[in-house]
Write a protein that holds these residues in place. Structure first.
Motif, PDB file in Angstrom:
ATOM      1  N   ALA A  87      36.013   9.163  13.470  1.00 29.76           N
ATOM      2  CA  ALA A  87      34.550   9.279  13.375  1.00 29.76           C
ATOM      3  C   ALA A  87      34.131   9.546  11.929  1.00 29.76           C
ATOM      4  O   ALA A  87      33.140   8.979  11.442  1.00 29.76           O
ATOM      5  CB  ALA A  87      34.058  10.408  14.281  1.00 29.76           C
ATOM      6  N   HIS A  88      34.891  10.376  11.232  1.00 33.52           N
ATOM      7  CA  HIS A  88      34.619  10.646   9.815  1.00 33.52           C
ATOM      8  C   HIS A  88      34.738   9.352   8.999  1.00 33.52           C
ATOM      9  O   HIS A  88      33.868   9.034   8.180  1.00 33.52           O
ATOM     10  CB  HIS A  88      35.600  11.713   9.313  1.00 33.52           C
ATOM     11  CG  HIS A  88      35.590  11.910   7.834  1.00 33.52           C
ATOM     12  ND1 HIS A  88      34.892  12.944   7.224  1.00 33.52           N
ATOM     13  CD2 HIS A  88      36.181  11.221   6.834  1.00 33.52           C
ATOM     14  CE1 HIS A  88      35.060  12.864   5.911  1.00 33.52           C
ATOM     15  NE2 HIS A  88      35.844  11.829   5.641  1.00 33.52           N
ATOM     16  N   GLU A  89      35.801   8.591   9.264  1.00 34.28           N
ATOM     17  CA  GLU A  89      36.005   7.339   8.516  1.00 34.28           C
ATOM     18  C   GLU A  89      34.923   6.309   8.854  1.00 34.28           C
ATOM     19  O   GLU A  89      34.482   5.564   7.981  1.00 34.28           O
ATOM     20  CB  GLU A  89      37.392   6.751   8.811  1.00 34.28           C
ATOM     21  CG  GLU A  89      38.559   7.653   8.426  1.00 34.28           C
ATOM     22  CD  GLU A  89      38.534   8.090   6.971  1.00 34.28           C
ATOM     23  OE1 GLU A  89      38.052   7.308   6.130  1.00 34.28           O
ATOM     24  OE2 GLU A  89      38.976   9.209   6.673  1.00 34.28           O
ATOM     25  N   LEU A  90      34.506   6.273  10.138  1.00 28.84           N
ATOM     26  CA  LEU A  90      33.402   5.388  10.514  1.00 28.84           C
ATOM     27  C   LEU A  90      32.147   5.779   9.744  1.00 28.84           C
ATOM     28  O   LEU A  90      31.343   4.928   9.352  1.00 28.84           O
ATOM     29  CB  LEU A  90      33.145   5.475  12.029  1.00 28.84           C
ATOM     30  CG  LEU A  90      34.130   4.724  12.932  1.00 28.84           C
ATOM     31  CD1 LEU A  90      33.953   5.162  14.382  1.00 28.84           C
ATOM     32  CD2 LEU A  90      33.940   3.210  12.807  1.00 28.84           C
ATOM     33  N   GLY A  91      31.989   7.093   9.496  1.00 29.24           N
ATOM     34  CA  GLY A  91      30.859   7.586   8.705  1.00 29.24           C
ATOM     35  C   GLY A  91      30.848   6.962   7.324  1.00 29.24           C
ATOM     36  O   GLY A  91      29.831   6.423   6.873  1.00 29.24           O
ATOM     37  N   HIS A  92      32.002   6.977   6.658  1.00 29.77           N
ATOM     38  CA  HIS A  92      32.083   6.357   5.323  1.00 29.77           C
ATOM     39  C   HIS A  92      31.654   4.897   5.388  1.00 29.77           C
ATOM     40  O   HIS A  92      30.944   4.393   4.526  1.00 29.77           O
ATOM     41  CB  HIS A  92      33.527   6.404   4.799  1.00 29.77           C
ATOM     42  CG  HIS A  92      33.934   7.745   4.286  1.00 29.77           C
ATOM     43  ND1 HIS A  92      33.197   8.437   3.353  1.00 29.77           N
ATOM     44  CD2 HIS A  92      35.016   8.513   4.556  1.00 29.77           C
ATOM     45  CE1 HIS A  92      33.815   9.576   3.073  1.00 29.77           C
ATOM     46  NE2 HIS A  92      34.913   9.650   3.798  1.00 29.77           N
ATOM     47  N   TYR A  93      32.131   4.218   6.455  1.00 26.97           N
ATOM     48  CA  TYR A  93      31.869   2.781   6.575  1.00 26.97           C
ATOM     49  C   TYR A  93      30.387   2.515   6.821  1.00 26.97           C
ATOM     50  O   TYR A  93      29.753   1.741   6.100  1.00 26.97           O
ATOM     51  CB  TYR A  93      32.728   2.189   7.702  1.00 26.97           C
ATOM     52  CG  TYR A  93      32.548   0.699   7.850  1.00 26.97           C
ATOM     53  CD1 TYR A  93      33.196  -0.171   6.995  1.00 26.97           C
ATOM     54  CD2 TYR A  93      31.719   0.181   8.837  1.00 26.97           C
ATOM     55  CE1 TYR A  93      33.016  -1.542   7.101  1.00 26.97           C
ATOM     56  CE2 TYR A  93      31.534  -1.183   8.961  1.00 26.97           C
ATOM     57  CZ  TYR A  93      32.184  -2.039   8.098  1.00 26.97           C
ATOM     58  OH  TYR A  93      32.001  -3.394   8.206  1.00 26.97           O
ATOM     59  N   MET A 103      29.639  12.635  -0.542  1.00 30.43           N
ATOM     60  CA  MET A 103      29.882  11.586   0.454  1.00 30.43           C
ATOM     61  C   MET A 103      30.779  12.104   1.576  1.00 30.43           C
ATOM     62  O   MET A 103      30.557  11.795   2.741  1.00 30.43           O
ATOM     63  CB  MET A 103      30.529  10.369  -0.207  1.00 30.43           C
ATOM     64  CG  MET A 103      29.599   9.629  -1.140  1.00 30.43           C
ATOM     65  SD  MET A 103      30.454   8.198  -1.834  1.00 30.43           S
ATOM     66  CE  MET A 103      29.170   7.497  -2.861  1.00 30.43           C
ATOM     67  N   GLU A 104      31.796  12.894   1.219  1.00 28.87           N
ATOM     68  CA  GLU A 104      32.701  13.431   2.245  1.00 28.87           C
ATOM     69  C   GLU A 104      31.938  14.349   3.202  1.00 28.87           C
ATOM     70  O   GLU A 104      32.175  14.325   4.408  1.00 28.87           O
ATOM     71  CB  GLU A 104      33.860  14.199   1.591  1.00 28.87           C
ATOM     72  CG  GLU A 104      34.822  13.320   0.807  1.00 28.87           C
ATOM     73  CD  GLU A 104      35.498  12.247   1.643  1.00 28.87           C
ATOM     74  OE1 GLU A 104      35.561  12.403   2.877  1.00 28.87           O
ATOM     75  OE2 GLU A 104      35.936  11.231   1.072  1.00 28.87           O
ATOM     76  N   HIS A 105      31.018  15.135   2.650  1.00 35.55           N
ATOM     77  CA  HIS A 105      30.239  16.020   3.508  1.00 35.55           C
ATOM     78  C   HIS A 105      29.352  15.195   4.449  1.00 35.55           C
ATOM     79  O   HIS A 105      29.245  15.509   5.638  1.00 35.55           O
ATOM     80  CB  HIS A 105      29.398  16.978   2.658  1.00 35.55           C
ATOM     81  CG  HIS A 105      28.532  17.883   3.483  1.00 35.55           C
ATOM     82  ND1 HIS A 105      29.083  18.851   4.307  1.00 35.55           N
ATOM     83  CD2 HIS A 105      27.190  17.934   3.674  1.00 35.55           C
ATOM     84  CE1 HIS A 105      28.101  19.466   4.957  1.00 35.55           C
ATOM     85  NE2 HIS A 105      26.950  18.936   4.586  1.00 35.55           N
ATOM     86  N   THR A 116      38.200  16.167  -4.428  1.00 35.79           N
ATOM     87  CA  THR A 116      37.369  15.036  -4.030  1.00 35.79           C
ATOM     88  C   THR A 116      36.725  15.296  -2.662  1.00 35.79           C
ATOM     89  O   THR A 116      35.848  14.568  -2.245  1.00 35.79           O
ATOM     90  CB  THR A 116      38.225  13.757  -3.917  1.00 35.79           C
ATOM     91  OG1 THR A 116      39.340  14.047  -3.065  1.00 35.79           O
ATOM     92  CG2 THR A 116      38.743  13.319  -5.280  1.00 35.79           C
ATOM     93  N   HIS A 117      37.204  16.352  -1.970  1.00 31.36           N
ATOM     94  CA  HIS A 117      36.655  16.733  -0.669  1.00 31.36           C
ATOM     95  C   HIS A 117      36.194  18.184  -0.738  1.00 31.36           C
ATOM     96  O   HIS A 117      36.754  18.960  -1.517  1.00 31.36           O
ATOM     97  CB  HIS A 117      37.733  16.631   0.425  1.00 31.36           C
ATOM     98  CG  HIS A 117      38.150  15.225   0.726  1.00 31.36           C
ATOM     99  ND1 HIS A 117      38.756  14.411  -0.208  1.00 31.36           N
ATOM    100  CD2 HIS A 117      38.046  14.493   1.865  1.00 31.36           C
ATOM    101  CE1 HIS A 117      39.000  13.232   0.342  1.00 31.36           C
ATOM    102  NE2 HIS A 117      38.584  13.244   1.595  1.00 31.36           N
ATOM    103  N   PRO A 118      35.199  18.575   0.089  1.00 31.15           N
ATOM    104  CA  PRO A 118      34.915  20.009   0.183  1.00 31.15           C
ATOM    105  C   PRO A 118      36.186  20.718   0.657  1.00 31.15           C
ATOM    106  O   PRO A 118      37.036  20.082   1.282  1.00 31.15           O
ATOM    107  CB  PRO A 118      33.824  20.089   1.258  1.00 31.15           C
ATOM    108  CG  PRO A 118      33.298  18.706   1.430  1.00 31.15           C
ATOM    109  CD  PRO A 118      34.391  17.774   1.030  1.00 31.15           C
TER     110      PRO A 118
HETATM  111 ZN   LIG Z   1      36.462  11.002   3.885  1.00 38.24          ZN
END
Ligand SMILES: [Zn+2]
Length: 430
Positions: free
Chosen positions: A274-280, A354-356, A399-401
């Motif tokens: 779901a997180h990766e779908l978010g990026h997409y 973006m990660e958040h 690069t991530h929180p």
């Molecule tokens: Zn990510």
């Protein structure tokens, strides 16, 4: 004398930065209190091994950066660079041939110089901490493949820029280079998963059909239709877990590392997807390309100025006589590395934003914040991370929180609890 000054300054930067990170402390965890205790995932304490891995990792990082500056510097100062340039000039055909010959030879020399460090820090250390099960031979084959891929890409770029642009447009070469970067950036981002990654790993259809249909349902809910789900044998190289979603010309792929499927229960795998779908869905790759493209213009302009200035002041001691010399490419590498480090706090902050957003997307899409939080806890455990790294790490490398912040956020984020739909407007599940 002047080379010494550079070395002195670089040393001081490292002394000051290392002092800074050892005197700093980590931040306090976030707390969530308004939700049922079963939904609250505690932030796990890092193991002593993870703390040690994190601490030594800071030295490894500093060492890697120092080497990225020192190796090209040695190549220039000891006249290895100018000798290779002379050799290439005598034996290769034409200017483009000289540039290609120079790039190939210097890349192989630099690879050899860096190999003991890369083998120790990138292979032996990972094995010592149980983060890799790869054999030394396989690691070496992968390193050679990566060298070949890099040499090919560098030869293409260098033959265009140094073989042609710098000579033909000595004043505006940087502008054309920046403009020409864009197709390479786009090709790099979209073609890497399709062309480069299969050189290192095998991609297969997902074996677990229940998980596959779960993931496809999740994708449909995120408005990502007709995606193919793959698993990739990353366990060959690493024990770390990951996944990604990528798309090119209407074909979409959801790729899960086999390590992810092996280590996380299905609900946590769903959370990661779901997180990766978010990026997409949020177009983060497009944003990345756009930001990269814009900064290419600023970056190339500054590199051109810095290159001219360095050659006019230190050219003699570095054996770089002219901007059009192939040895200037080595100097360009040094300056680009310095620029990259200087810009890291900015690029990392953009990445963390973006990660958040992808985390928010994952929680809203799954409406299962506990699984999202538990996935982060598992990630921390599996990747030997610490929940709250110090400010130096957070500024220059993160690069991530931090995992602690991500779990804290998931524990406290329930926009639907009071009837809202959240930021991305998904209806309730079922
Ligand atoms: Zn990510």
């Amino acid at each position: 004398m002047k080379g010494k000054e550079i070395a002195k300054r670089t040393t001081w930067i490292f002394i000051l930065t290392t002092m800074a990170w050892f005197t700093s402390s980590s931040t306090t965890p976030l707390h969530a209190s308004d939700y049922p205790p079963s939904e609250i995932v505690p932030i796990p304490e890092p193991s002593p091994e993870a703390i040690q891995f994190h601490r030594t990792g800071q030295w490894i990082w500093a060492g890697s950066v120092a080497l990225s500056l020192a190796i090209p510097m040695i190549i220039l100062r000891t006249s290895i660079g100018s000798s290779v340039q002379e050799f290439a000039g005598r034996h290769a055909y034409g200017r483009v041939g000289t540039v290609i010959c120079f790039v190939v030879l210097v890349s192989v020399i630099a690879f050899g110089m860096r190999l003991p460090w890369n083998f120790t820090a990138g292979h032996l250390r990972m094995k010592a901490y149980g983060l890799s099960e790869q054999g030394a031979g396989d690691w070496f084959v992968d390193a050679l493949k990566a060298l070949c891929v890099n040499v090919v890409i560098q030869c293409i770029l260098a033959s265009i820029v140094w073989g042609f642009l710098v000579v033909r447009f000595p004043k505006t070469w940087w502008l054309w280079t920046a403009a020409g970067t864009l197709p390479f950036l786009v090709a790099g981002v979209y073609l890497t998963p399709l062309v480069i990654d299969p050189l290192f790993n095998r991609f297969e259809a997902l074996k677990d059909e229940t998980l596959e249909s779960d993931i496809l349902k999740l994708a449909a809910r995120a408005n990502v239709a007709d995606a193919d789900v793959f698993e990739v044998d990353k366990s060959r190289q690493t024990k770390a877990v990951n996944a990604y979603v990528t798309g090119l010309l209407g074909s979409k792929r959801i790729v899960l590392w086999d390590t992810l499927i092996g280590k996380l229960p299905p609900r946590e795998v769903r959370a990661v997807v779901a997180h990766e779908l978010g990026h997409y869905v949020l177009g983060h790759v497009r944003w990345g390309v756009l930001i990269g493209g814009i900064s290419a213009f600023g970056g190339m302009f500054l590199l051109d100025r810095a290159l001219r200035w360095t050659i006019s002041h230190w050219g003699e001691s570095l054996h770089v006589k002219d901007l059009a010399d192939p040895t200037a490419l080595v100097l360009l590498m040094i300056l680009a590395t310095i620029g990259e480090i200087a810009m890291a706090p900015v690029s990392n902050a953009i990445s963390r934003t973006m990660e958040h957003q992808a985390d928010v997307f994952a929680i809203e899409l799954t409406r299962d914040p506990a699984s999202v939080a538990r996935a982060f806890a598992t990630l921390q455990h599996e990747n030997l991370s610490v929940p709250f790294p110090n400010w130096f790490y957070r500024t220059w490398r993160a690069t991530h929180p931090s995992i602690g912040e991500r779990i804290g956020f998931a524990n406290g984020y329930r926009p639907w609890a009071d009837g809202g739909k959240g930021r991305y407007g998904f209806d309730s599940v079922e």
